[in-house]
Design an enzyme around this catalytic site. Structure first.
Site, short mmCIF file in Angstrom:
data_model
loop_
_atom_site.label_atom_id
_atom_site.label_comp_id
_atom_site.label_asym_id
_atom_site.label_seq_id
_atom_site.Cartn_x
_atom_site.Cartn_y
_atom_site.Cartn_z
CD GLU A 69 48.68 41.53 39.43
OE1 GLU A 69 47.68 42.25 39.68
OE2 GLU A 69 49.46 41.74 38.50
CG ASP A 96 43.11 44.32 44.90
OD1 ASP A 96 43.30 43.11 45.20
OD2 ASP A 96 42.37 44.68 43.96
N GLY A 112 39.07 38.76 29.18
CA GLY A 112 39.72 37.63 29.85
C GLY A 112 41.23 37.64 29.71
CB SER A 162 34.58 42.60 34.11
OG SER A 162 35.52 42.50 35.14
CG ASP A 203 40.88 45.13 38.49
OD1 ASP A 203 42.09 45.22 38.79
OD2 ASP A 203 40.29 44.04 38.35
C1 GLA Z 1 41.76 40.93 39.66
C2 GLA Z 1 40.91 41.60 40.71
C3 GLA Z 1 41.70 42.70 41.43
C4 GLA Z 1 43.05 42.18 41.93
C5 GLA Z 1 43.78 41.42 40.83
C6 GLA Z 1 45.02 40.75 41.33
O1 GLA Z 1 42.05 41.82 38.62
O2 GLA Z 1 39.76 42.17 40.14
O3 GLA Z 1 40.95 43.22 42.50
O4 GLA Z 1 42.91 41.41 43.08
O5 GLA Z 1 42.96 40.44 40.22
O6 GLA Z 1 45.95 41.68 41.73
#
Ligand code: GLA
Length: 389
Positions: free
Chosen positions: A31, A34, A120, A126, A169
């Site tokens: 988490e 990225d 959310g 999204s 994502d």
């Molecule tokens: C959101 C962002 C991703 C990533 C996560 C955390 O989902 O869109 O790019 O950074 O948070 O891991």
């Protein structure tokens, strides 16, 4: 869902020609790594957005109906002006701008979309919306747009709306595969599929119902800046460093007195989280679920105390779950500040754990805890619709 959306489309706009579906995603581990060019391990899930699309006889206008919300917009192509408000129609407008900025032609179209990805909840509704719309535009204009470009455009849309996100994502939405997780290297963007075979164990997503809107001033962008600032400082001493991905614990320690304590704390979390992702691959191969559970918990505690992106509700779920028999590990999923908590547990204990957790959560917060068993799914798809008369 496809049939319902097609009927709505026919009643409103005529005959659709393209059907697209795009999944949400969960993330097992990795988490906030990225955008630090590290590793992530997400998977597409069996919650999807569906789009039915077709040409608009008026080539200068776009009409889109959001079936879940029962509301629609009409956007004249010469006046596409997204604001930075996190709302579906702004994503639509930003998608169209990115599409044009990439040099693709844009003719008027109509679309109806809807689905069951909670908004959310940290499950990338999204990214599904943006990737789905872009794949739909490609199909409508009969263009072969490589998925890498789709991912980059969808990411640029998020940046336009105000979230400086990475690419996890979009990759999960576009490249997910049923029965598997993606192990993505966010520097090279190369990825492999790791089978997720669970027999005696299961993964659940527990939706805290605390809605986050990451793009809207959540502290997400601030954390990204923190990471980039400290990576640049470390690079002054160690020129081989391009991002936190390259920073070792020894390098970070040697900089401790020279950097802001908050940046140090956040960087330390990222370095450890990258290590956890790599360790997770081994644990999955060995089927060592109890070690994986401990690692998930460690990751959650990192998000809570070091990266500070959890909230009282998700911490409550995590703390309560860890007390229950059969629970091996827990972790808040996604960008943070609310959303879902992932629980790894023994299959035989699911009923008891869910009953206890929903009751405690209701007593503590007054909120209903929604439970989604994880089922991995294939990534987004776009297909033509035969003329149905
Ligand atoms: C959101 C962002 C991703 C990533 C996560 C955390 O989902 O869109 O790019 O950074 O948070 O891991």
């Amino acid at each position: 869902m496809r049939t319902t959306l097609t009927s709505i489309y026919q009643a409103k706009y005529g005959h659709p020609t393209v059907y697209v579906s795009a999944p949400g995603r969960f993330n097992l581990i990795g988490e906030h790594t990225d955008y630090n060019l590290g590793w992530v391990m997400p998977g597409a899930i069996d919650k999807r957005l569906h789009f039915v699309m077709g040409e608009n006889p008026n080539p200068d206008e776009v009409r889109v109906w959001a079936a879940n919300l029962q509301e629609g917009v009409v956007v004249p192509l010469e006046a596409i002006q997204p604001s930075q408000v996190v709302a579906w129609d702004n994503y639509l407008r930003a998608v169209m701008l990115e599409w044009k900025a990439a040099g693709y032609p844009l003719r008027g179209f109509c679309a109806v979309f809807g689905g069951d990805i909670p908004i959310g909840a940290g499950l990338s509704s999204s990214a599904a919306l943006c990737c789905g719309l872009i794949l739909g535009l490609a199909a409508l204009h009969r263009l072969d747009v490589p998925r890498l470009r789709v991912a980059l455009m969808a990411q640029a849309v998020e940046h336009r709306i105000g979230l400086q996100c990475g690419l996890m994502d979009q990759y999960a939405v576009l490249f997910g595969r049923a029965g598997h997780l993606l192990q993505l290297d966010c520097r090279t963007l190369s990825f492999g599929y790791v089978p997720l075979r669970m027999e005696e164990h299961a993964l659940l997503l527990l939706d805290s119902k605390v809605k986050h809107a990451l793009a809207a001033d959540s502290g997400y962008n601030e954390r990204r800046q923190s990471c980039e600032r400290i990576a640049a400082q470390v690079a002054q001493q160690y020129p081989q460093v391009q991002s936190l991905r390259d920073v070792t614990p020894v390098m970070l320690e040697s900089m401790r007195t020279l950097v802001a304590p908050e940046d140090y704390r956040r960087a330390n979390y990222i370095i450890q989280e990258n290590e956890r992702v790599l360790k997770t691959v081994e644990l999955l191969q060995r089927g060592d679920w109890s070690a994986l559970g401990s690692l998930l918990l460690e990751a959650h505690l990192g998000l809570r105390y070091a990266y500070k992106v959890t909230c009282p509700e998700t911490d409550f779920i995590a703390d309560t779950a860890m007390q229950l028999p059969g629970v091996l590990g827990v972790r808040q999923v996604g960008g943070g500040f609310g959303g879902c908590v992932l629980v790894l547990l023994l299959r035989t204990c699911i009923h008891e754990v869910v009953t206890q957790l929903t009751a405690s959560y209701r007593n503590h917060t007054g909120l209903h805890l929604e439970v989604y068993p994880i089922k991995t799914a294939n990534g987004a798809e776009a297909v033509g619709i035969a003329h149905e008369v």
